[in-house]
Design a protein around this motif. Structure first.
Motif, PDB file in Angstrom:
ATOM      1  N   THR A 204       0.849  -1.204   0.000  1.00 14.25           N
ATOM      2  CA  THR A 204       0.000   0.000   0.000  1.00 14.25           C
ATOM      3  C   THR A 204       0.881   1.249   0.000  1.00 14.25           C
ATOM      4  OG1 THR A 204      -1.744  -1.186   1.143  1.00 14.25           O
ATOM      5  CG2 THR A 204      -1.808   1.213   1.300  1.00 14.25           C
ATOM      6  N   ALA A 205       1.889   1.271   0.853  1.00 16.64           N
ATOM      7  CA  ALA A 205       2.771   2.441   0.953  1.00 16.64           C
ATOM      8  C   ALA A 205       3.441   2.743  -0.384  1.00 16.64           C
ATOM      9  CB  ALA A 205       3.831   2.204   2.022  1.00 16.64           C
ATOM     10  N   ASN A 206       3.772   1.696  -1.119  1.00 19.81           N
ATOM     11  CA  ASN A 206       4.464   1.878  -2.398  1.00 19.81           C
ATOM     12  C   ASN A 206       3.580   2.521  -3.461  1.00 19.81           C
ATOM     13  OD1 ASN A 206       6.807   0.845  -1.418  1.00 19.81           O
ATOM     14  ND2 ASN A 206       6.518  -1.206  -2.261  1.00 19.81           N
ATOM     15  N   GLN A 207       2.277   2.533  -3.220  1.00 17.66           N
ATOM     16  CA  GLN A 207       1.368   3.096  -4.227  1.00 17.66           C
ATOM     17  C   GLN A 207       1.136   4.601  -4.055  1.00 17.66           C
ATOM     18  OE1 GLN A 207      -2.323   0.762  -4.742  1.00 17.66           O
ATOM     19  NE2 GLN A 207      -1.277  -0.839  -3.594  1.00 17.66           N
ATOM     20  N   VAL A 208       1.545   5.152  -2.917  1.00 16.70           N
ATOM     21  CA  VAL A 208       1.207   6.558  -2.625  1.00 16.70           C
ATOM     22  C   VAL A 208       2.290   7.494  -3.177  1.00 16.70           C
ATOM     23  CG1 VAL A 208       0.739   8.232  -0.781  1.00 16.70           C
ATOM     24  CG2 VAL A 208      -0.052   5.858  -0.548  1.00 16.70           C
ATOM     25  N   SER A 209       1.875   8.443  -4.005  1.00 15.00           N
ATOM     26  CA  SER A 209       2.819   9.433  -4.524  1.00 15.00           C
ATOM     27  C   SER A 209       3.130  10.464  -3.440  1.00 15.00           C
ATOM     28  CB  SER A 209       2.235  10.163  -5.738  1.00 15.00           C
ATOM     29  OG  SER A 209       1.985   9.244  -6.778  1.00 15.00           O
ATOM     30  N   ILE A 210       4.416  10.715  -3.246  1.00 12.60           N
ATOM     31  CA  ILE A 210       4.844  11.715  -2.248  1.00 12.60           C
ATOM     32  C   ILE A 210       5.641  12.791  -2.987  1.00 12.60           C
ATOM     33  CG2 ILE A 210       6.037  12.119  -0.061  1.00 12.60           C
ATOM     34  CD1 ILE A 210       5.779   9.114   0.543  1.00 12.60           C
ATOM     35  N   LEU A 211       5.088  13.989  -3.011  1.00 16.47           N
ATOM     36  CA  LEU A 211       5.721  15.108  -3.720  1.00 16.47           C
ATOM     37  C   LEU A 211       6.585  15.903  -2.753  1.00 16.47           C
ATOM     38  CD1 LEU A 211       2.589  16.490  -5.663  1.00 16.47           C
ATOM     39  CD2 LEU A 211       3.935  14.416  -6.077  1.00 16.47           C
ATOM     40  N   TYR A 212       7.618  16.533  -3.285  1.00 17.27           N
ATOM     41  CA  TYR A 212       8.428  17.453  -2.481  1.00 17.27           C
ATOM     42  C   TYR A 212       8.026  18.888  -2.832  1.00 17.27           C
ATOM     43  CZ  TYR A 212      11.967  20.604  -1.012  1.00 17.27           C
ATOM     44  OH  TYR A 212      12.567  21.692  -0.456  1.00 17.27           O
ATOM     45  N   GLY A 213       7.897  19.728  -1.836  1.00 18.30           N
ATOM     46  CA  GLY A 213       7.631  21.144  -2.077  1.00 18.30           C
ATOM     47  C   GLY A 213       8.539  22.016  -1.238  1.00 18.30           C
ATOM     48  N   GLY A 214       8.996  23.111  -1.825  1.00 17.01           N
ATOM     49  CA  GLY A 214       9.884  24.033  -1.114  1.00 17.01           C
ATOM     50  C   GLY A 214      10.959  24.507  -2.061  1.00 17.01           C
ATOM     51  N   SER A 215      10.660  25.638  -2.743  1.00 19.18           N
ATOM     52  CA  SER A 215      11.617  26.252  -3.666  1.00 19.18           C
ATOM     53  C   SER A 215      12.101  25.298  -4.756  1.00 19.18           C
ATOM     54  CB  SER A 215      12.794  26.854  -2.895  1.00 19.18           C
ATOM     55  OG  SER A 215      12.325  27.856  -2.002  1.00 19.18           O
ATOM     56  N   VAL A 216      11.167  24.472  -5.272  1.00 17.66           N
ATOM     57  CA  VAL A 216      11.501  23.679  -6.464  1.00 17.66           C
ATOM     58  C   VAL A 216      11.591  24.639  -7.646  1.00 17.66           C
ATOM     59  CG1 VAL A 216      10.754  21.873  -8.072  1.00 17.66           C
ATOM     60  CG2 VAL A 216      10.333  21.606  -5.602  1.00 17.66           C
ATOM     61  N   LYS A 217      12.658  24.513  -8.417  1.00 15.63           N
ATOM     62  CA  LYS A 217      12.882  25.355  -9.600  1.00 15.63           C
ATOM     63  C   LYS A 217      13.315  24.449 -10.751  1.00 15.63           C
ATOM     64  CE  LYS A 217      13.076  29.182  -6.927  1.00 15.63           C
ATOM     65  NZ  LYS A 217      11.777  29.503  -6.459  1.00 15.63           N
ATOM     66  N   ALA A 218      13.375  25.049 -11.936  1.00 19.35           N
ATOM     67  CA  ALA A 218      13.823  24.268 -13.096  1.00 19.35           C
ATOM     68  C   ALA A 218      15.226  23.716 -12.851  1.00 19.35           C
ATOM     69  CB  ALA A 218      13.803  25.143 -14.342  1.00 19.35           C
ATOM     70  N   ASN A 219      16.059  24.479 -12.123  1.00 19.09           N
ATOM     71  CA  ASN A 219      17.453  24.043 -11.996  1.00 19.09           C
ATOM     72  C   ASN A 219      17.718  23.056 -10.854  1.00 19.09           C
ATOM     73  OD1 ASN A 219      17.425  25.603  -9.722  1.00 19.09           O
ATOM     74  ND2 ASN A 219      18.742  27.233 -10.532  1.00 19.09           N
ATOM     75  N   ASN A 220      16.700  22.732 -10.052  1.00 14.97           N
ATOM     76  CA  ASN A 220      16.935  21.692  -9.041  1.00 14.97           C
ATOM     77  C   ASN A 220      15.948  20.522  -9.153  1.00 14.97           C
ATOM     78  OD1 ASN A 220      14.577  22.667  -7.837  1.00 14.97           O
ATOM     79  ND2 ASN A 220      15.676  23.940  -6.353  1.00 14.97           N
ATOM     80  N   ALA A 221      14.978  20.639 -10.079  1.00 18.80           N
ATOM     81  CA  ALA A 221      13.909  19.636 -10.144  1.00 18.80           C
ATOM     82  C   ALA A 221      14.432  18.250 -10.552  1.00 18.80           C
ATOM     83  CB  ALA A 221      12.824  20.099 -11.113  1.00 18.80           C
ATOM     84  N   VAL A 222      15.346  18.205 -11.515  1.00 17.46           N
ATOM     85  CA  VAL A 222      15.829  16.905 -11.985  1.00 17.46           C
ATOM     86  C   VAL A 222      16.482  16.144 -10.831  1.00 17.46           C
ATOM     87  CG1 VAL A 222      17.492  15.741 -13.502  1.00 17.46           C
ATOM     88  CG2 VAL A 222      16.116  17.631 -14.390  1.00 17.46           C
ATOM     89  N   GLU A 223      17.323  16.857 -10.099  1.00 23.67           N
ATOM     90  CA  GLU A 223      18.047  16.237  -8.979  1.00 23.67           C
ATOM     91  C   GLU A 223      17.071  15.769  -7.883  1.00 23.67           C
ATOM     92  OE1 GLU A 223      21.137  15.529  -8.221  1.00 23.67           O
ATOM     93  OE2 GLU A 223      21.072  15.438  -6.022  1.00 23.67           O
ATOM     94  N   LEU A 224      16.115  16.633  -7.529  1.00 18.70           N
ATOM     95  CA  LEU A 224      15.144  16.252  -6.487  1.00 18.70           C
ATOM     96  C   LEU A 224      14.284  15.072  -6.952  1.00 18.70           C
ATOM     97  CD1 LEU A 224      14.087  19.846  -5.421  1.00 18.70           C
ATOM     98  CD2 LEU A 224      14.975  18.117  -3.834  1.00 18.70           C
ATOM     99  N   PHE A 225      13.785  15.158  -8.177  1.00 19.75           N
ATOM    100  CA  PHE A 225      12.838  14.137  -8.653  1.00 19.75           C
ATOM    101  C   PHE A 225      13.535  12.805  -8.950  1.00 19.75           C
ATOM    102  CE2 PHE A 225       9.855  17.587 -10.713  1.00 19.75           C
ATOM    103  CZ  PHE A 225       9.665  18.152  -9.460  1.00 19.75           C
ATOM    104  N   SER A 226      14.877  12.839  -9.034  1.00 19.55           N
ATOM    105  CA  SER A 226      15.582  11.582  -9.323  1.00 19.55           C
ATOM    106  C   SER A 226      15.657  10.689  -8.080  1.00 19.55           C
ATOM    107  CB  SER A 226      16.994  11.873  -9.823  1.00 19.55           C
ATOM    108  OG  SER A 226      17.764  12.395  -8.753  1.00 19.55           O
ATOM    109  N   GLN A 227      15.321  11.240  -6.927  1.00 20.70           N
ATOM    110  CA  GLN A 227      15.376  10.433  -5.700  1.00 20.70           C
ATOM    111  C   GLN A 227      14.266   9.374  -5.733  1.00 20.70           C
ATOM    112  OE1 GLN A 227      17.960  10.936  -3.502  1.00 20.70           O
ATOM    113  NE2 GLN A 227      18.547  12.308  -5.166  1.00 20.70           N
ATOM    114  N   PRO A 228      14.555   8.172  -5.240  1.00 22.28           N
ATOM    115  CA  PRO A 228      13.602   7.073  -5.429  1.00 22.28           C
ATOM    116  C   PRO A 228      12.232   7.290  -4.790  1.00 22.28           C
ATOM    117  CG  PRO A 228      15.480   6.418  -4.039  1.00 22.28           C
ATOM    118  CD  PRO A 228      15.831   7.727  -4.652  1.00 22.28           C
ATOM    119  N   ASP A 229      12.177   8.021  -3.682  1.00 19.96           N
ATOM    120  CA  ASP A 229      10.868   8.214  -3.032  1.00 19.96           C
ATOM    121  C   ASP A 229      10.260   9.585  -3.302  1.00 19.96           C
ATOM    122  OD1 ASP A 229      10.161   5.761  -1.414  1.00 19.96           O
ATOM    123  OD2 ASP A 229      12.257   6.067  -0.861  1.00 19.96           O
ATOM    124  N   VAL A 230      10.875  10.357  -4.175  1.00 16.81           N
ATOM    125  CA  VAL A 230      10.332  11.678  -4.535  1.00 16.81           C
ATOM    126  C   VAL A 230       9.586  11.525  -5.857  1.00 16.81           C
ATOM    127  CG1 VAL A 230      10.877  14.084  -5.065  1.00 16.81           C
ATOM    128  CG2 VAL A 230      12.178  12.872  -3.286  1.00 16.81           C
TER     129      VAL A 230
END
Ligand code: PEP
Length: 253
Positions: A204-230
């Motif tokens: 069940t836990a694996n099905q829930v999308s968990i987003l990160y928020g806090g000064s996401v910008k074009a220049n940091n999004a790739v790095e943040l979103f590449s994390q396995p649980d982001v």
């Protein structure tokens, strides 16, 4: 694969005309949303109809309200009900944003009531959690976020919990230009997922999308979103600039 989501939070910004222009500009930009990806626009309540008209026929795009009330209808002047959102075709609502917790005194218990009424009306809550700076400095952020989850979410059953989107937004990173490092984001997202797993089981836990928020910008999004649980981001300031938000959409896994 879990849904990967770029959610724009316009907050209390833009005129109707500016909002319309921003959507037009974004739609004109090259962006490719795969089957497991979504872009969601949390627009001010008076613009929900405009956003629905422009976006409801687009694939993998949703419109969100930034808030709703916990009661079905009645004498609650100024509030927005889930039935009103249903009547507009709006399928998402942001709940528990730290600005609402801080300026409008929204408690974990009150948010639990709002979550319930949304789920009863087939509206997907994007539930925000996250710690203030003094809690992060004291190193007690896990206990703080665990309490937010337990008090607002853990009365739900597994069938309902998988309908939610969770957004982890450390308050010290919202609108400050101070982004959590990708390690800090991953650490907390993994912790949130472990809390869900403890309560509902790993599947069940694996099905829930968990987003990160806090000064996401074009220049940091790739790095943040590449994390396995982001699983994407909830984006304030950068969602008001078409080029930025288009790049953030394109940074989704
Ligand atoms: C937000 O509004 O949820 C947010 C994360 O804002 P910003 O991206 O501007 O920090």
């Amino acid at each position: 694969m879990r849904k990967q989501i770029a959610a724009a939070n316009w907050k209390m910004n833009l005129s109707l005309q500016q909002g319309e222009q921003l959507i037009n500009d974004l739609l004109a930009k090259p962006h490719e949303l795969k089957a497991h990806q979504m872009a969601i626009f949390a627009v001010p309540a008076p613009y929900l109809m405009m956003a629905q008209n422009k976006l409801s026929n687009k694939q993998h795009v949703g419109v969100a309200a930034q808030n709703c009330y916990s009661k079905k209808s009645g004498a609650y002047t100024g509030e927005i009900s889930v039935e009103m959102l249903n009547s507009l075709g709006v399928q998402y609502v942001v709940l528990g944003h730290s600005e609402r917790r801080e300026y409008f005194n929204e408690s974990n218990q009150f948010l639990a009531e709002k979550l319930d009424i949304c789920l009863q009306h087939q509206i997907t809550p994007i539930f925000c959690c996250g710690e203030p700076l003094q809690i992060r400095e004291a190193g007690t952020q896990n206990a703080f976020v665990a309490a937010q989850l337990a008090e607002s979410l853990f009365h739900l059953n597994a069938a309902d919990i998988v309908k939610l989107v969770i957004a982890y937004e450390p308050i010290w990173a919202i609108g400050t230009g101070k982004t959590a490092s990708s390690e800090q984001a991953q650490e907390m997202h993994a912790f949130i997922r472990s809390q869900l797993a403890h309560q509902y089981g790993q599947d069940t836990a694996n099905q829930v999308s968990i987003l990160y928020g806090g000064s996401v910008k074009a220049n940091n999004a790739v790095e943040l979103f590449s994390q396995p649980d982001v699983d994407g981001g909830l984006v304030g300031g950068a969602s008001l600039i078409a080029d930025e938000f288009a790049a953030i959409i394109n940074a989704l896994k």
